[in-house]
Design a protein around this motif. Structure first.
Motif, PDB file in Angstrom:
ATOM      1  N   SER A 159     -27.312  49.753 -70.107  1.00 17.90           N
ATOM      2  CA  SER A 159     -27.807  49.640 -71.481  1.00 17.90           C
ATOM      3  C   SER A 159     -29.298  49.319 -71.585  1.00 17.90           C
ATOM      4  O   SER A 159     -29.796  49.028 -72.673  1.00 17.90           O
ATOM      5  CB  SER A 159     -27.016  48.550 -72.216  1.00 17.90           C
ATOM      6  N   PHE A 160     -30.047  49.405 -70.484  1.00 20.39           N
ATOM      7  CA  PHE A 160     -31.450  49.004 -70.539  1.00 20.39           C
ATOM      8  C   PHE A 160     -32.326  49.924 -71.389  1.00 20.39           C
ATOM      9  O   PHE A 160     -33.467  49.589 -71.708  1.00 20.39           O
ATOM     10  CB  PHE A 160     -32.031  48.828 -69.128  1.00 20.39           C
ATOM     11  N   LEU A 161     -31.825  51.092 -71.778  1.00 22.22           N
ATOM     12  CA  LEU A 161     -32.592  51.981 -72.655  1.00 22.22           C
ATOM     13  C   LEU A 161     -31.907  52.142 -74.019  1.00 22.22           C
ATOM     14  O   LEU A 161     -32.267  53.019 -74.798  1.00 22.22           O
ATOM     15  CB  LEU A 161     -32.775  53.356 -71.995  1.00 22.22           C
ATOM     16  N   ARG A 162     -30.944  51.304 -74.311  1.00 19.52           N
ATOM     17  CA  ARG A 162     -30.262  51.363 -75.592  1.00 19.52           C
ATOM     18  C   ARG A 162     -31.135  50.753 -76.698  1.00 19.52           C
ATOM     19  O   ARG A 162     -31.943  49.857 -76.447  1.00 19.52           O
ATOM     20  CB  ARG A 162     -28.944  50.589 -75.522  1.00 19.52           C
ATOM     21  N   ASN A 163     -30.977  51.266 -77.917  1.00 14.58           N
ATOM     22  CA  ASN A 163     -31.676  50.717 -79.069  1.00 14.58           C
ATOM     23  C   ASN A 163     -30.775  50.894 -80.290  1.00 14.58           C
ATOM     24  O   ASN A 163     -30.712  51.974 -80.882  1.00 14.58           O
ATOM     25  CB  ASN A 163     -33.010  51.420 -79.312  1.00 14.58           C
ATOM     26  N   GLU A 164     -30.072  49.842 -80.656  1.00 20.51           N
ATOM     27  CA  GLU A 164     -29.125  49.917 -81.765  1.00 20.51           C
ATOM     28  C   GLU A 164     -29.804  50.139 -83.112  1.00 20.51           C
ATOM     29  O   GLU A 164     -29.157  50.531 -84.090  1.00 20.51           O
ATOM     30  CB  GLU A 164     -28.271  48.639 -81.815  1.00 20.51           C
ATOM     31  N   LYS A 165     -31.121  49.940 -83.184  1.00 17.08           N
ATOM     32  CA  LYS A 165     -31.836  50.149 -84.447  1.00 17.08           C
ATOM     33  C   LYS A 165     -32.191  51.619 -84.671  1.00 17.08           C
ATOM     34  O   LYS A 165     -32.627  51.998 -85.764  1.00 17.08           O
ATOM     35  CB  LYS A 165     -33.119  49.307 -84.466  1.00 17.08           C
ATOM     36  N   ASP A 166     -32.013  52.424 -83.649  1.00 16.76           N
ATOM     37  CA  ASP A 166     -32.345  53.846 -83.771  1.00 16.76           C
ATOM     38  C   ASP A 166     -31.365  54.531 -84.730  1.00 16.76           C
ATOM     39  O   ASP A 166     -30.156  54.533 -84.507  1.00 16.76           O
ATOM     40  CB  ASP A 166     -32.283  54.493 -82.381  1.00 16.76           C
ATOM     41  N   THR A 167     -31.880  55.141 -85.795  1.00 15.96           N
ATOM     42  CA  THR A 167     -31.029  55.831 -86.765  1.00 15.96           C
ATOM     43  C   THR A 167     -30.553  57.176 -86.237  1.00 15.96           C
ATOM     44  O   THR A 167     -29.681  57.810 -86.825  1.00 15.96           O
ATOM     45  CB  THR A 167     -31.797  56.069 -88.078  1.00 15.96           C
ATOM     46  N   ARG A 168     -31.154  57.619 -85.154  1.00 17.62           N
ATOM     47  CA  ARG A 168     -30.769  58.864 -84.485  1.00 17.62           C
ATOM     48  C   ARG A 168     -30.787  60.087 -85.402  1.00 17.62           C
ATOM     49  O   ARG A 168     -30.003  61.023 -85.230  1.00 17.62           O
ATOM     50  CB  ARG A 168     -29.395  58.696 -83.831  1.00 17.62           C
ATOM     51  N   ASP A 169     -31.724  60.104 -86.340  1.00 20.37           N
ATOM     52  CA  ASP A 169     -31.858  61.257 -87.233  1.00 20.37           C
ATOM     53  C   ASP A 169     -33.277  61.830 -87.189  1.00 20.37           C
ATOM     54  O   ASP A 169     -33.689  62.597 -88.051  1.00 20.37           O
ATOM     55  CB  ASP A 169     -31.495  60.861 -88.674  1.00 20.37           C
ATOM     56  N   TRP A 170     -34.041  61.449 -86.158  1.00 22.14           N
ATOM     57  CA  TRP A 170     -35.411  61.947 -86.015  1.00 22.14           C
ATOM     58  C   TRP A 170     -35.601  62.600 -84.653  1.00 22.14           C
ATOM     59  O   TRP A 170     -34.822  62.393 -83.731  1.00 22.14           O
ATOM     60  CB  TRP A 170     -36.420  60.806 -86.211  1.00 22.14           C
TER      61      TRP A 170
END
Length: 284
Positions: free
Chosen positions: A249-260
């Motif tokens: 999970s070292f490159l995870r980002n839960e704040k990413d909306t994943r729509d860009w």
């Protein structure tokens, strides 16, 4: 970058960027700084692998490789967003190993692999004609002239069969931020994954890092936002015979909306902040 849709060139640049001072021609370069405006928390949860997430401790030897003073400043500038030490540790890359990188681009990751396996090891760095012609030829050729790259074999092949017959009994194959690109490039991914499977020894590792797409999107955003749904990628790789051995999970980002658009040429201030999954598959 549309010559073959502009996005075509954009994706591979991840790796290339690094090589040219960007990310690895398919690898992506990224900064860890928070975007000026933090994206709102996504309402969908990134796909989780069934196996528990594994965080690898970084051995001193690997930390020293990444901290080597003779690495190019352009490469070192990418480290914060790419976390190469954590990746090498998670995939357990060690001296004497035979490894390969698919979509090596300009060579950011390939050079780190070369340093990690040392003079007794070997690295196959693969690039396709498209990647080489569009952006990787010059930075890749120049990097290969470095003394530290003596154990690297240049491989110019298409993604359907990315490795040559002599690349066999490999300990690991790595693909960083490029699997989604093989979708819009119309690669026969079943054939690609099977070729990689056959090139690995029993127990060999197939490590993949990519930008996470929203649940249910499958491969539909491979060209528009340069992302792929983790669940779909896992299913494709396992179809070739691989078993999921772990995730990190070292490159995870839960704040990413994943729509860009996560490609290095389009992300702007958000570059390097995408939610990325890191998976380790093993050949039984």
């Amino acid at each position: 970058m549309r010559s073959l849709p502009v996005s075509l060139v954009v994706v591979p640049l991840v790796a290339l960027a690094v090589a040219c001072g960007g990310s690895q021609p398919p690898a992506d370069t990224a900064k860890t700084e928070e975007p000026a405006q933090a994206p709102a928390t996504d309402t969908t949860t990134p796909t989780k692998a069934e196996k528990p997430a594994a965080e690898a401790k970084v051995p001193e030897a690997i930390a020293a490789i990444v901290a080597a003073p003779d690495r190019a400043e352009a490469d070192r500038a990418l480290d914060a967003g790419r976390k190469p030490a954590e990746l090498l540790a998670f995939l357990d890359i060690r001296p004497g190993m035979k490894v390969a990188e698919i979509a090596a681009g300009g060579g950011y990751t390939a050079e780190l692999l070369a340093r990690a396996v040392g003079p007794a090891g070997k690295v196959y760095g693969q690039n396709s004609k498209f990647i080489l012609e569009r952006f990787a030829e010059k930075p890749w050729a120049e990097r290969l002239q470095k003394p530290v790259m003596k154990n690297v074999v240049r491989v110019d092949r298409e993604f359907d069969e990315p490795l040559p017959p002599e690349a066999k009994d490999l300990d690991a194959v790595v693909m960083v931020l490029f699997y989604h690109d093989t979708v819009w490039m119309k690669t026969d991914r079943d054939k690609m994954n099977k070729t990689i499977f056959n090139a690995l020894r029993s127990g060999g590792v197939y490590g993949i890092v990519d930008h996470s797409a929203k649940a249910g999107s499958g491969t539909s955003e491979a060209q528009t936002t340069h992302r792929i749904e983790e669940k779909v990628l896992r299913e494709e790789v396992e179809k070739a015979g691989f078993k999921l051995a772990g995730e990190a999970s070292f490159l995870r980002n839960e704040k990413d909306t994943r729509d860009w658009n996560a490609s290095p040429m389009k992300a702007g201030e958000l570059r390097g902040t995408s939610d990325r999954f890191v998976l380790k598959f093993v050949k039984p």
